[in-house]
Every structure is written in C-alpha cells, then in structure tokens.
Design an enzyme around this catalytic site. Structure first.
Site, PDB file in Angstrom:
ATOM      1  CB  CYS A  16       2.628   7.607   3.221  1.00  0.00           C
ATOM      2  SG  CYS A  16       3.175   6.358   4.844  1.00  0.00           S
ATOM      3  CB  CYS A  60       5.156  -1.933  16.999  1.00  0.00           C
ATOM      4  SG  CYS A  60       6.980  -1.503  16.535  1.00  0.00           S
ATOM      5  CD  GLU A  97      -2.857  -1.123   2.407  1.00  0.00           C
ATOM      6  OE1 GLU A  97      -4.152  -0.981   2.328  1.00  0.00           O
ATOM      7  OE2 GLU A  97      -2.026  -1.485   3.221  1.00  0.00           O
ATOM      8  CB  CYS A 128       2.203  -1.401  14.309  1.00  0.00           C
ATOM      9  SG  CYS A 128       2.378  -0.984  12.634  1.00  0.00           S
ATOM     10  CB  CYS A 174      -0.561   6.855  11.252  1.00  0.00           C
ATOM     11  SG  CYS A 174      -0.012   8.473  10.757  1.00  0.00           S
ATOM     12  CB  CYS A 212       6.710  -4.949   9.164  1.00  0.00           C
ATOM     13  SG  CYS A 212       7.926  -4.019  10.369  1.00  0.00           S
TER      14      CYS A 212
HETATM   15  N1  SAH Z   1       8.907   1.075  10.513  1.00  0.00           N
HETATM   16  C1  SAH Z   1       9.023   2.625  10.682  1.00  0.00           C
HETATM   17  C2  SAH Z   1       8.064   3.235   9.756  1.00  0.00           C
HETATM   18  C3  SAH Z   1       6.793   2.640   9.570  1.00  0.00           C
HETATM   19  S1  SAH Z   1       5.694   2.866  10.743  1.00  0.00           S
HETATM   20  C4  SAH Z   1       8.836   3.186  12.018  1.00  0.00           C
HETATM   21  O1  SAH Z   1       8.540   2.439  12.841  1.00  0.00           O
HETATM   22  O2  SAH Z   1       8.921   4.149  11.971  1.00  0.00           O
HETATM   23  C5  SAH Z   1       5.217   4.323  10.653  1.00  0.00           C
HETATM   24  C6  SAH Z   1       4.584   5.225  11.948  1.00  0.00           C
HETATM   25  O3  SAH Z   1       3.090   4.779  12.213  1.00  0.00           O
HETATM   26  C7  SAH Z   1       5.310   4.781  13.137  1.00  0.00           C
HETATM   27  O4  SAH Z   1       5.480   5.890  13.997  1.00  0.00           O
HETATM   28  C8  SAH Z   1       4.464   3.723  13.810  1.00  0.00           C
HETATM   29  O5  SAH Z   1       4.625   3.572  15.196  1.00  0.00           O
HETATM   30  C9  SAH Z   1       2.903   4.597  13.494  1.00  0.00           C
HETATM   31  N2  SAH Z   1       1.969   3.628  13.761  1.00  0.00           N
HETATM   32  C10 SAH Z   1       1.800   2.319  13.806  1.00  0.00           C
HETATM   33  N3  SAH Z   1       0.502   1.885  13.786  1.00  0.00           N
HETATM   34  C11 SAH Z   1      -0.289   2.928  14.225  1.00  0.00           C
HETATM   35  C12 SAH Z   1      -1.427   3.372  14.482  1.00  0.00           C
HETATM   36  N4  SAH Z   1      -2.350   2.481  14.514  1.00  0.00           N
HETATM   37  N5  SAH Z   1      -2.022   4.743  14.862  1.00  0.00           N
HETATM   38  C13 SAH Z   1      -1.022   5.515  14.598  1.00  0.00           C
HETATM   39  N6  SAH Z   1       0.226   5.360  14.403  1.00  0.00           N
HETATM   40  C14 SAH Z   1       0.490   4.143  14.271  1.00  0.00           C
END
Ligand code: SAH
Length: 347
Positions: free
Chosen positions: A103, A114, A90, A117, A336, A110
């Site tokens: 983006c 986390c 995406e 996420c 995000c 991944c």
């Molecule tokens: N792996 C990289 C880039 C991808 S994530 C990183 O960790 O920075 C991009 C951003 O979206 C990160 O800051 C992540 O923590 C955030 N993110 C992930 N899930 C989210 C959610 N459900 N709501 C808001 N931000 C989220």
C-alpha cells in the site's frame, strides 16, 4: 541530481538520447536497477567507465531510508520512510495467499479532509515524486529479499496517505515504472489506484490505455451524508461523479471497485444499503466493505460484525456483488486510514 528511480522507460530513453547514448542504454539501466538490484552506477560493469562517470555526476539512485519499522503478528510490515528533505511517509506490506501487496502513499499528508480519515488532519505537505513512490516498493522488496523466502512484491495499491489524482502525473509515471516489463514487472491487473472522486483524474485515467484497476472511495449513498463525510462531494456531488464512473467503464472497459467504509449508525442501515444499490446499479462496479478503524480524533464507531454482515446481505440480495475487506496489521496501526504523518509529532 535526477533520481533514475523516478524515470519511466520512455523518459529515460529520451534522456539517454539527450546524453548522446542509444535508447538501449535505458533498458540496460533498468535491468541493473530492477532486475540485478544494483544500488550504484559502479556496479554496472557493462556500461563504459566513461559514461558511468557522467551518470555519477548528474544522476543518482537514491532510495528512501527506513526511519521506523513495525511488524504485526500477522506478518504485515509498516514502514515510516524518510525522504531526502526529511519528510516522512508510510507504506505497508500485506501478505495474501496469492502474493505480497504494498500500500503506497502518493503525498505527504492529504488535502481532501475526509472527516473520518487521519491522513488529512495536517493537510498536504507536498506531492511525492515518482522515485519516492517507486522507492516505497523497492525498500519493501529489499526486506522481502532479506527474508530469503523467494518473495517479492506482486501487487501495488495506491491507497496510502494522499489523493493520487491530486498528484496525477507523478502517480502515472510511478505506475508505468511498476508495470514495465524491465521495471518492477507487476501486471496491470495487479495495480490499483484509489480516489475520493476527482473527476478530471478519473477521465484521464480512463484514457491511459492501461489495464490497471480503479477504486472509488464512495462511503455514502446520498449527497447529504457524503457531504458530511467527504468535503470533495461538495465540488463533485454524486450526480456528477456517477456519470463519470460510467464513462470510465465505457472508455476503459474496466469495472470499478466502490470502497464503502461502515460507520455505526451513520451509513450502515438497511436504508443506506437500498440507496447504495440504486446508486450503483447502472454501473458494473462491485462493493468492497471496509470495517472502520477507529481513531481518537473523531467520534465515528466501527459497525459491529453483525451490522457489517447484514449490510453485505442486503447488497447481495439486491443484486450487487460485495465483499468485506480483509484486515491487516491492526495491532501496529497499519490498517486502512491509520497511516498518518506521525513524524510531525502532532498525532
Ligand atoms: N485518497 C484516496 C486514497 C487514500 S485513502 C481515496 O480516498 O481513495 C484509502 C482508503 O482508506 C479510502 O477508501 C479511505 O476512505 C479509507 N479510510 C480512511 N480512513 C479510514 C479508517 N479510519 N478506517 C478504514 N478505512 C479508512
């Protein structure tokens, strides 16, 4: 077949020389690909017929295809793109008053896992090649051109699915293509890479001599909490990560952005704000507060607007510059953390 959308200028020049051509041939190809938007070698009329045949035989100009397109009421577009091996990724177009940002995803899935996420649920399927990242920007540019309003992509954030520093070399080639004057010609300061904190990547990135931006997904001000939210913190805890960020700032002369998503009752209290101020005080970075986008895959709740603003106030009063991230496309799951491999059918 080598896809020329994955070749940064220096590599393309070397390739052309290996084909018995002048390095200038690479500039000519870039001009056709990125300025004149040629999609086949046949269109490149100032290249000899004979060499065009060589190009056709060994190289290609393939872009991902649009598998699914969703348009939000705010104009945000989310694309699910299909790659040559039928994997899907995406990317999202966000329209700001200062330009159009894409983006970009850096991996299919991944491995960082986390806990909040969606991208990590299935693990990493594979790294994206540079042309598959360039392709995301090119396809969005094509859509903008079709709109006929003279818009094009002006900003790139590598914040989609995947961990960019777990695919370092391909992401750097992509950035060079995006940044190249004869490439997508997007200024370094309009390019941002976001990492969960892979320290080897941060160290290397500091020494690339680029004026691009770095964002660090911090999300917690102490190890206990960060361990719960981000598995990577067990490998690189805050006392290891923070000095590397300082080193990055010294070597590159650039300040970082800390991304901090707010989870109700988990990391959004006054105490957390105070710990955060202490943690980042020695660095030049500023904080971007991200309202959490809830999913049905976990129990985290988005902090209320009041709590988000209170958190912002604590930080500001503590001398830390902070902003609240503008939200896009929440009606089409393009916000995000909502990018995920839906194609797998398990989400
Ligand atoms: N792996 C990289 C880039 C991808 S994530 C990183 O960790 O920075 C991009 C951003 O979206 C990160 O800051 C992540 O923590 C955030 N993110 C992930 N899930 C989210 C959610 N459900 N709501 C808001 N931000 C989220």
């Amino acid at each position: 077949m080598i896809n020329l959308y994955g070749m940064e200028m220096k590599k393309l020049q070397d390739l052309m020389v290996s084909e018995g051509q002048k390095p200038y041939r690479a500039i000519q190809l870039y001009t056709w690909m990125y300025e004149k938007n040629a999609r086949s070698f046949d269109e490149m009329t100032d290249i000899s017929l004979k060499f065009r045949e060589v190009l056709k035989e060994k190289y290609c100009l393939t872009l991902p295809t649009i598998y699914k397109k969703q348009v939000s009421s705010d104009g945000t577009i989310k694309l699910l793109l299909e790659l040559e091996d039928h994997m899907k990724v995406e990317c999202v177009l966000m329209r700001y008053n200062y330009g159009c940002a894409v983006c970009v995803s850096s991996q299919v899935g991944c491995n960082m896992a986390c806990s909040f996420c969606s991208s990590g649920i299935l693990g990493k399927q594979r790294n994206l090649r540079p042309e598959e990242m360039t392709g995301q920007v090119m396809v969005i540019n094509d859509l903008l051109r079709e709109e006929g309003k003279g818009m094009h992509v002006t900003h790139v954030v590598v914040m989609g699915t995947g961990e960019p520093f777990d695919n370092y070399d391909n992401v750097m080639d992509f950035i060079r293509i995006v940044n190249a004057q004869k490439g997508l010609a997007i200024g370094a300061r309009h390019i941002t890479v976001s990492t969960c904190g892979l320290i080897e990547g941060i160290k290397k990135y500091a020494r690339e001599g680029l004026q691009t931006n770095l964002a660090i997904s911090l999300h917690a001000p102490n190890n206990e909490l960060r361990n719960q939210l981000m598995k990577i913190n067990k490998a690189y805890p805050l006392e290891v990560l923070m000095p590397v960020i300082k080193e990055y700032e010294e070597v590159s002369g650039r300040r970082v952005t800390y991304e901090y998503l707010l989870l109700e009752g988990i990391n959004d209290t006054k105490e957390h704000a105070e710990q955060l101020i202490k943690l980042i005080k020695g660095t030049m970075g500023y904080v971007n507060l991200i309202p959490y986008n809830e999913t049905n895959k976990n129990d985290y709740k988005r902090s209320s607007g009041n709590r988000v603003h209170a958190f912002l106030d604590y930080l500001t009063k503590g001398g830390v510059t902070a902003t609240i991230r503008k939200e896009f496309g929440s009606d089409i799951d393009a916000a995000c953390g909502q990018l995920k491999a839906k194609s797998e059918g398990t989400l």
